[in-house]
Design an enzyme around this catalytic site. Structure first.
Site, PDB file in Angstrom:
ATOM      1  N   HIS A 269       0.848  -1.193   0.000  1.00 49.02           N
ATOM      2  CA  HIS A 269       0.000   0.000   0.000  1.00 49.02           C
ATOM      3  C   HIS A 269       0.885   1.245   0.000  1.00 49.02           C
ATOM      4  O   HIS A 269       1.400   1.648  -1.035  1.00 49.02           O
ATOM      5  CB  HIS A 269      -0.931  -0.047   1.216  1.00 49.02           C
ATOM      6  N   HIS A 320      -1.785   0.302 -11.997  1.00 50.74           N
ATOM      7  CA  HIS A 320      -2.623   0.651 -10.848  1.00 50.74           C
ATOM      8  C   HIS A 320      -3.833  -0.271 -10.817  1.00 50.74           C
ATOM      9  O   HIS A 320      -4.294  -0.759 -11.857  1.00 50.74           O
ATOM     10  CB  HIS A 320      -3.067   2.113 -10.926  1.00 50.74           C
ATOM     11  N   ASP A 379       3.336   7.154  -7.705  1.00 49.74           N
ATOM     12  CA  ASP A 379       4.577   6.855  -7.005  1.00 49.74           C
ATOM     13  C   ASP A 379       5.808   7.113  -7.864  1.00 49.74           C
ATOM     14  O   ASP A 379       6.880   7.422  -7.330  1.00 49.74           O
ATOM     15  CB  ASP A 379       4.582   5.402  -6.530  1.00 49.74           C
TER      16      ASP A 379
END
Length: 442
Positions: A269, A320, A379
């Site tokens: 996560h 994702h 990210d």
């Protein structure tokens, strides 16, 4: 341990049983969509559409905070050259955009909560440091329960008070937790700066993290934008769902938020941004020229074959669970990352991220035969931003938690207002019944 093998054997459940019992593993449907377990007004993540047969149709990703497109919020902050995280926090908590006066009063209220309770830093952080800032953060949140005169009251007024206090405290909690770790485990000098109530969340973070307390305006504004983009991501992400789940039991705010921090600590996560930073560092250690696209591509191929970095076979920062064509947070952060790269002379590092985004998805298809879209996720560029801001890798996930706390608190308030029912999903027992054997006969 000698019992580890038997423990593992006794916990194995055959995969076919999950299909036979129609179990939604990971709370995912067969087509990869999430099982709907609740409704929320706080945030919405749009990454695909479904046709009449329930098949996914790829679309450009969108993210909404209380019905407002994050793209509009982001670009207004850029256009006006202002800090926006406090406004976003107000929006998430109260469900509406603040007026100038409301924002001023709210910002002053947050400012009054920047300084930790008297003695807390010494007694709860400096005297009990941790090698993990996320571990220290969860422990600090739980410890704040003891400093609250009314910790167990779950009325909306009291939970709102606790939420604002926690949002105000978090920059100091992560900064002091980091400084304690550096001093105790890294043999570095201890630098403690007091928070300044008049400064924004982003400015206070940079001021308290850095030995000199210095930062530039573009650094603070970019960190602020990163906080905005991480503040909320719907009720289904693991940590926000954890907040709903734990809050449904009627427990106190500190327990619920500490549980969310524990969820975000997991590498599947919140730890994903650290994985990107580690991957880029490994790439630089094994590629002689990061501007040579052929060399970089050779490294990416090794990544996908499990021959480089951690052997996972993954290019971190791509793909994702929900977004298909694009992650709107990555698209927006990419815009500002370029400005930061130019201001710091890091164009080569920025272009490296762009090449990974452009070529990485193609290599997934070519080498792994998958037709799943692999867009850059947030990210990839947040990892670049944190590195460019000289933010220690230990702080990457705690910064995520500082941003997402606003969303967690909003989801807790929503659960206490609209949920009002203990979450109690079912697990089917599949262990065969056995006859008990007396201890003398075993």
């Amino acid at each position: 341990m000698s019992k580890a093998k038997s423990l593992n054997k006794n916990n194995v459940i055959p995969n076919e049983l999950y299909a036979e019992k129609d179990v939604k593993r990971g709370l995912r449907n067969a087509n990869g969509t999430g099982v709907v377990v609740g409704l929320t007004k706080v945030g919405e993540v749009v990454g695909y559409e479904l046709d009449e047969q329930g098949n996914k149709i790829a679309v450009d990703g969108k993210l909404y905070y209380r019905g407002y497109n994050i793209d509009d919020i982001f670009h207004d902050c850029v256009r006006c050259n202002r800090f926006g995280f406090e406004e976003v926090t107000y929006l998430l908590l109260f469900g509406e955009l603040p007026t100038k006066q409301e924002l001023k009063e709210f910002t002053e209220m947050l400012g009054s909560k920047r300084e930790l309770p008297k003695g807390f830093a010494r007694d709860m952080i400096l005297t009990a440091p941790s090698k993990s800032i996320m571990n220290k953060l969860a422990r600090s949140v739980l410890a704040l329960y003891s400093y609250d005169d009314n910790p167990d009251d779950t009325s909306i007024e009291n939970v709102l008070r606790q939420s604002i206090s926690l949002i105000g405290y978090f920059p100091a909690l992560i900064a002091y937790g980091y400084q304690a770790k550096r001093s105790s485990f890294d043999n570095e000098s201890l630098h403690l700066h007091n928070p300044i109530p008049e400064l924004s969340t982003a400015e206070n973070i940079l001021r308290m993290l850095r030995p000199t307390g210095e930062y530039t305006d573009i650094e603070a504004k970019l960190l602020d934008l990163s906080l905005i983009l991480h503040a909320e991501h719907g009720g289904g992400n693991n940590s926000s769902f954890t907040t709903h789940l734990v809050s449904s039991s009627g427990t106190d705010t500190y327990s619920a938020i500490a549980a969310a921090v524990g969820s975000l600590k997991g590498p599947k996560h919140g730890g994903a941004n650290i994985a990107v930073i580690n991957m880029i560092n490994d790439l630089k250690a094994h590629v002689s020229d990061i501007t040579n696209e052929a060399e970089v591509e050779d490294y990416l191929v090794k990544l996908l074959r499990g021959e480089a970095n951690d052997g996972s076979g993954l290019i971190y920062g791509l793909g994702h669970a929900i977004y298909t064509i694009s992650d709107p947070r990555a698209v927006l952060l990419k815009e500002m990352a370029q400005k930061l790269a130019i201001s710091k002379g890091l164009e080569d590092d920025y272009n490296l991220c762009r090449f990974i985004e452009k070529r990485g998805g193609m290599l997934y298809s070519e080498l792994k035969g998958t037709d799943k879209p692999m867009p850059a996720n947030v990210d990839l560029y947040s990892g670049f931003v944190y590195s460019a801001l000289n933010i220690p890798i230990d702080i990457a996930t705690p910064l995520f938690a500082t941003a997402r706390l606003s969303g967690w608190c909003a989801h807790r308030l929503e659960e206490l207002t609209a949920g009002k029912k203990l979450m109690r999903p079912a697990y089917r027992g599949v262990q065969p019944y056995l006859d008990y054997v007396q201890i003398c006969d075993r």
